[in-house]
Design an enzyme around this catalytic site. Structure first.
Site, short mmCIF file in Angstrom:
data_model
loop_
_atom_site.label_atom_id
_atom_site.label_comp_id
_atom_site.label_asym_id
_atom_site.label_seq_id
_atom_site.Cartn_x
_atom_site.Cartn_y
_atom_site.Cartn_z
N GLU A 295 6.22 43.48 43.29
CA GLU A 295 5.92 45.12 43.71
C GLU A 295 5.86 45.22 45.09
OE1 GLU A 295 2.25 45.77 41.12
OE2 GLU A 295 3.56 46.19 39.12
N GLU B 198 6.99 43.26 34.06
CA GLU B 198 5.80 43.36 33.64
C GLU B 198 5.92 44.68 32.73
OE1 GLU B 198 2.66 43.84 36.55
OE2 GLU B 198 3.36 42.06 37.58
#
Length: 577
Positions: A184, A306
């Site tokens: 991220e 995720e």
């Protein structure tokens, strides 16, 4: 897991064998490989990604920024845990690791050898258990990589040093180990912000990572590597940028990754997003379709590294159980339809790492059923409310059959009879009044019976038959740090809370909506007969102001209350119906 090739469907064992054979064979995976070789390589890499489905994250462990892997509350990882994860049907492990606090000073940035050895031990255990492993650089993003805009050279040097050591250390491992460049990535506190400068910096990190891995020897020359979008987002501009990066690297061993935590109002239960409705479903479909079109259709496999619901960070009960199950059922189905590999985010809230049991067995079962062909059936709700003291009436609920048929409806051990106890017409299930009356005859508040609907495929759906009465609130005093509304829930369950000032404007956090975030602004506490209003709520309430609250319950009841903040003091008053 299915692999389509020339119209056929291959079993997972064949896929795994095929992936292993292709990835261990010599391949022109380095930069500059010809087009024909690149196409063949992408085909084998898709088989590799398919063989990783489904995956599981070992979250809040090696990514913890505390003293050791237990600092965020999880136990030390054992070999048996990884064997159990494989036994649950998972075929890959994402291993998030935060390296920054384990690194020495510049210019060498030496990683603590003991920590590196411990990570290697867990990688080896996972490989020995038959799992694929995706090893990454995790909270380093927030700890130091995000400062690249102001500390460009230092951040890039540290990043290069870290991956130089990691790549060299694991260069001899099986190709079932892949490397993920960074988790991220972002360069601002605003996750929604992207600029040309951000894309440039992410490109620098990706090129550095790619060059280091490919030149580090051993099996790293053609080891699968994973590159992510800015912040892991599925926003189209961010995926387009990643596609351009992958194309420029001209390497047929690159997998794209995104993350998906659902439609935001539903994912955290804010703005009245209590249900997995058409908007929430459309958000998921759009994200997965974009990923497929941007990457898969062009020969680049996609891993959803995720997934879950953001509300789980506070409590898995933030999202109502039936709505939660509908999300995971549809998620798993649509991921299978689009061919995306998915990796469940689990920071310890799902699989008990000591007892080796699922904390929510139904959640696991609905995911497991979705890994196979077909779908599970659901319903508009799993809650059936019967008002105490009032005659029961027929209750009709809409089933989402998803291609299945109802084969049985039971109450405990008793099989209910069609016509007498219930009537099914298409997707409309009508429960007879006398059945509901008999199930709630005790008059006790709460769940009086559980009905189980079994279908021709997938897992069963359960209906909780609940006796309730209108909840009652009482006056109270407290502080902005600790205030609770005395509540007689009377069998009901709180869904959401609306907060406005007397002039009708929105009060409290998330000022764009009157409906506040579950677990952030308020939290029901049936065990203490209270609804807590949390400090974060009062932190954004005007001093001296009165706020009108509406508590919306799952039965459909709406109960009103008013709170007045004076400094740190709070007074609450029940509003008559």
């Amino acid at each position: 897991m299915r692999l389509r090739r020339a119209g056929s469907i291959l079993s997972l064992s064949i896929v795994s064998a095929l992936a292993a054979t292709l990835l261990c064979a010599p391949s022109p995976a380095s930069a500059g490989a010809g087009n024909a070789a690149g196409i063949a390589g992408h085909r084998s890499l898709q088989a590799y990604a398919d063989a990783m489905q489904p995956g599981w994250n070992l979250g809040n462990t090696f990514d913890a920024t505390g003293a050791d892997e237990t600092s965020w509350g999880n136990p030390r990882v054992t070999q048996e845990l990884l064997r159990q994860i494989r036994a649950q049907g998972y075929r890959s492990l994402r291993l998030p690791v935060t390296w920054g606090q384990r690194m020495g000073a510049a210019p060498d940035y030496t990683i603590d050898p003991a920590f590196l050895a411990r990570v290697e031990e867990v990688v080896d255990w996972a490989l020995d258990a038959g799992l694929y492993v995706m090893l990454n650089m995790h909270h380093d993003t927030g700890e130091w990589i995000r400062r690249m805009g102001t500390e460009h050279d230092a951040v890039l040097a540290r990043y290069r040093a870290a991956w130089t050591q990691i790549a060299a250390h694991f260069s001899g491992k099986s190709h079932r180990l892949s490397f993920e460049a960074v988790n991220e990535p972002r360069f601002s506190d605003d996750w929604n912000l992207d600029t040309p400068e951000f894309f440039t910096m992410l490109g620098e990190l990706n090129r550095a990572f790619h060059g280091i891995v490919r030149s580090s020897g051993g099996r790293n020359a053609d080891r699968p590597v994973v590159l992510t979008t800015l912040t892991g987002s599925s926003a189209q501009p961010r995926m387009d940028h990643l596609y351009e990066q992958i194309t420029a690297l001209d390497d047929d061993r690159i997998i794209a990754t995104i993350h998906y935590y659902g439609y935001y109002p539903f994912s955290v239960n804010v703005a009245g997003g209590t249900r997995f409705d058409a908007a929430a479903q459309a958000d998921l479909v759009s994200a997965f379709d974009r990923a497929r079109a941007t990457f898969e259709a062009r020969g680049i496999p996609v891993i959803v590294g995720e997934y879950g619901l953001l509300g789980f960070d506070k409590h898995t009960g933030t999202i109502e159980q039936g709505e939660k199950l509908k999300f995971f059922e549809f998620f798993t189905y649509y991921a299978r339809t689009t061919g995306l590999t998915t990796m469940l985010w689990d920071n310890g809230q799902h699989f008990d790492r000591v007892a080796h049991q699922w904390r929510d067995a139904d959640l696991y079962q609905v995911m497991r059923a979705g890994w196979r062909r077909g779908r599970s059936s659901t319903a508009e709700s799993d809650l059936l409310f019967v008002r105490r003291g009032q005659p029961a009436a027929d209750r009709t609920v809409t089933l989402q059959l998803n291609g299945n048929r109802l084969v049985a409806l039971t109450a405990g051990d008793r099989r209910l009879r069609p016509g007498r106890d219930y009537v099914l017409s298409g997707d409309q299930l009508t429960l007879r009044a006398r059945l509901l009356a008999s199930l709630t005859a005790s008059g006790a508040y709460g769940v009086n019976a559980v009905l189980t609907a079994r279908f021709s495929h997938g897992i069963a759906w359960t209906f909780n038959v609940i006796t309730y009465d209108r909840p009652a609130l009482s006056d109270a005093t407290g502080t902005t740090a600790a205030f609770a509304v005395p509540t007689a829930f009377n069998g009901d369950r709180l869904a959401t809370m609306r907060a406005t000032y007397p002039d009708g404007t929105n009060a409290g956090p998330a000022g764009w909506t009157a409906f506040k975030e579950f677990g952030q602004s308020f939290a029901p506490s049936p065990e203490t007969n209270a609804i807590r209003l949390l400090p974060a709520f009062f932190a954004e309430v005007t001093d001296g102001a009165t706020v009108n609250l509406e508590f919306h319950f799952w039965s459909g009841e709406v109960v009103r209350y008013a709170v007045t903040r004076t400094g740190t003091q709070v007074t609450g008053v029940a509003v008559p119906a």
